[in-house]
Design a protein around this motif. Structure first.
Motif, mmCIF file in Angstrom:
data_model
loop_
_atom_site.group_PDB
_atom_site.id
_atom_site.type_symbol
_atom_site.label_atom_id
_atom_site.label_comp_id
_atom_site.label_asym_id
_atom_site.label_seq_id
_atom_site.Cartn_x
_atom_site.Cartn_y
_atom_site.Cartn_z
ATOM 1 N N MET A 178 -2.117 -28.302 9.810
ATOM 2 C CA MET A 178 -2.325 -29.505 8.994
ATOM 3 C C MET A 178 -3.245 -29.187 7.803
ATOM 4 N N GLN A 179 -4.323 -28.415 8.107
ATOM 5 C CA GLN A 179 -5.260 -28.050 7.062
ATOM 6 C C GLN A 179 -4.595 -27.161 6.011
ATOM 7 N N GLN A 180 -3.750 -26.220 6.479
ATOM 8 C CA GLN A 180 -3.036 -25.340 5.562
ATOM 9 C C GLN A 180 -2.104 -26.134 4.655
ATOM 10 N N SER A 181 -1.427 -27.133 5.246
ATOM 11 C CA SER A 181 -0.530 -27.985 4.467
ATOM 12 C C SER A 181 -1.298 -28.752 3.395
ATOM 13 N N THR A 182 -2.476 -29.231 3.722
ATOM 14 C CA THR A 182 -3.304 -29.959 2.760
ATOM 15 C C THR A 182 -3.732 -29.047 1.619
ATOM 16 N N GLN A 183 -4.091 -27.807 1.949
ATOM 17 C CA GLN A 183 -4.484 -26.843 0.922
ATOM 18 C C GLN A 183 -3.318 -26.501 0.004
ATOM 19 N N ASP A 184 -2.125 -26.354 0.598
ATOM 20 C CA ASP A 184 -0.924 -26.085 -0.205
ATOM 21 C C ASP A 184 -0.649 -27.231 -1.166
ATOM 22 N N ASN A 185 -0.815 -28.467 -0.676
ATOM 23 C CA ASN A 185 -0.599 -29.637 -1.524
ATOM 24 C C ASN A 185 -1.553 -29.639 -2.712
ATOM 25 N N LYS A 186 -2.808 -29.286 -2.441
ATOM 26 C CA LYS A 186 -3.803 -29.253 -3.509
ATOM 27 C C LYS A 186 -3.474 -28.172 -4.528
ATOM 28 N N ARG A 187 -3.052 -27.010 -4.035
ATOM 29 C CA ARG A 187 -2.699 -25.915 -4.943
ATOM 30 C C ARG A 187 -1.486 -26.273 -5.792
ATOM 31 N N ASP A 188 -0.490 -26.913 -5.172
ATOM 32 C CA ASP A 188 0.696 -27.323 -5.915
ATOM 33 C C ASP A 188 0.343 -28.339 -6.993
ATOM 34 N N PHE A 189 -0.487 -29.308 -6.623
ATOM 35 C CA PHE A 189 -0.880 -30.343 -7.588
ATOM 36 C C PHE A 189 -1.679 -29.729 -8.735
ATOM 37 N N LEU A 190 -2.574 -28.794 -8.398
ATOM 38 C CA LEU A 190 -3.370 -28.139 -9.432
ATOM 39 C C LEU A 190 -2.463 -27.373 -10.393
ATOM 40 N N ARG A 191 -1.488 -26.653 -9.850
ATOM 41 C CA ARG A 191 -0.546 -25.916 -10.688
ATOM 42 C C ARG A 191 0.219 -26.856 -11.600
ATOM 43 N N GLN A 192 0.666 -27.972 -11.053
ATOM 44 C CA GLN A 192 1.429 -28.931 -11.840
ATOM 45 C C GLN A 192 0.602 -29.496 -12.992
ATOM 46 N N ILE A 193 -0.615 -29.926 -12.696
ATOM 47 C CA ILE A 193 -1.441 -30.567 -13.723
ATOM 48 C C ILE A 193 -1.889 -29.564 -14.780
ATOM 49 N N VAL A 194 -2.245 -28.342 -14.355
ATOM 50 C CA VAL A 194 -2.687 -27.323 -15.310
ATOM 51 C C VAL A 194 -1.536 -26.914 -16.226
ATOM 52 N N THR A 195 -0.327 -26.803 -15.669
ATOM 53 C CA THR A 195 0.839 -26.449 -16.479
ATOM 54 C C THR A 195 1.109 -27.503 -17.539
ATOM 55 N N LEU A 196 1.083 -28.768 -17.137
ATOM 56 C CA LEU A 196 1.341 -29.853 -18.090
ATOM 57 C C LEU A 196 0.261 -29.911 -19.161
ATOM 58 N N VAL A 197 -0.997 -29.760 -18.780
ATOM 59 C CA VAL A 197 -2.099 -29.799 -19.741
ATOM 60 C C VAL A 197 -2.002 -28.634 -20.717
ATOM 61 N N ALA A 198 -1.629 -27.446 -20.216
ATOM 62 C CA ALA A 198 -1.515 -26.269 -21.081
ATOM 63 C C ALA A 198 -0.420 -26.460 -22.126
ATOM 64 N N ILE A 199 0.700 -27.058 -21.721
ATOM 65 C CA ILE A 199 1.800 -27.315 -22.664
ATOM 66 C C ILE A 199 1.349 -28.296 -23.739
ATOM 67 N N ILE A 200 0.691 -29.379 -23.309
ATOM 68 C CA ILE A 200 0.193 -30.376 -24.266
ATOM 69 C C ILE A 200 -0.820 -29.740 -25.205
ATOM 70 N N GLY A 201 -1.703 -28.905 -24.653
ATOM 71 C CA GLY A 201 -2.719 -28.247 -25.462
ATOM 72 C C GLY A 201 -2.117 -27.360 -26.534
ATOM 73 N N ALA A 202 -1.106 -26.577 -26.176
ATOM 74 C CA ALA A 202 -0.444 -25.702 -27.144
ATOM 75 C C ALA A 202 0.218 -26.515 -28.249
ATOM 76 N N PHE A 203 0.812 -27.635 -27.873
ATOM 77 C CA PHE A 203 1.469 -28.511 -28.851
ATOM 78 C C PHE A 203 0.443 -29.094 -29.820
#
Length: 257
Positions: free
Chosen positions: A1-26
């Motif tokens: 359960m703890q591993q699943s929670t950590q994976d969720n956090k990592r996925d969300f972090l990747r998603q938000i950082v990717t979107l912010v980086a694209i906006i930043g470059a634009f």
């Protein structure tokens, strides 16, 4: 359960950082045109300092950045959807698009600062992560949903294709600025050689992966070079011949499949 929670956090972090980086470059790209560093925009530097670099395409060709950023925003929003959090392809891309987006912003600063040799390094830091993404997604060689093709595969193909051409142009500009004499070979011949290289890469892509998006951008760039040098018979004819050859090869490959 703890591993699943950590994976969720990592996925969300990747998603938000990717979107912010694209906006930043634009945003950096927009600001560089509204408030250009040292008074000259990227286009103005190209048209003035590098007016004798024959591989640079006509000004209208750079309008493709609108399509590139449209695709990147589509990618950024799509990968941010909750339904895509666990997508294996997106997980495989990791933070490579973030690296490319940050390098894109750095490239703008270096080019406007006329640090052209360093700008080549930044360009490679855009190109190489995009190649990694392209290979990890195995674009053109695996089945995918229509949504994934339009929101993930095509944006990456278009971006990679333009950056592939841009890298060639960037290297040519840096060498010109450093006063390189081309080993005694004329600028026209070097331009023809570089056009053959860009075309050869596109041919390999279309033959191995049937990637029309990648090939289409290369055709767009080479045709823009032909139009810019319409009064130069050698460059015009070479560029047009390569465009026709690339289009025919693409049609042949698609019909054959």
């Amino acid at each position: 359960m703890q591993q699943s929670t950590q994976d969720n956090k990592r996925d969300f972090l990747r998603q938000i950082v990717t979107l912010v980086a694209i906006i930043g470059a634009f945003v950096v790209n927009i600001l560089s045109n509204i408030f250009p560093l040292n008074g000259l925009s990227i286009g103005q530097i190209s048209n003035n300092l590098f007016k004798n670099v024959l591989i640079i395409p006509a000004n209208y060709a750079f309008a493709i950045w609108g399509l590139i950023y449209l695709g990147l925003f589509a990618f950024g929003i799509y990968q941010f959807l909750p339904s895509q959090k666990y997508d294996s392809d997106l997980r495989n891309t990791g933070y490579f698009l973030v690296i490319a987006s940050i390098a894109q912003s750095i490239w703008v600063y270096l080019f406007l600062s006329r640090l052209f040799v360093f700008s080549v390094v930044a360009m490679l830091l855009i190109l190489l992560p995009l190649i990694v993404i392209y290979l990890r997604l195995n674009i053109g060689n695996q089945l995918a949903s229509r949504q994934k093709k339009w929101f993930i595969y095509k944006p990456i193909s278009i971006y990679l294709s333009w950056i592939s051409v841009a890298t060639i142009v960037n290297v040519a500009c840096a060498l010109y600025f450093q006063g390189w004499n081309g080993w005694g070979i004329s600028g026209e011949m070097w331009t023809a050689i570089l056009l053959f290289i860009a075309t050869a890469i596109a041919v390999v892509i279309v033959m191995q992966r049937q990637d029309i998006a990648y090939t289409g951008v290369t055709v767009w760039a080479i045709l823009a070079i032909a139009i810019k040098h319409w009064n130069n018979p050698l460059l015009r004819n070479v560029a047009l011949a390569l465009v026709i050859a690339l289009v025919l090869i693409t049609i042949f490959k698609i019909r054959r499949n």
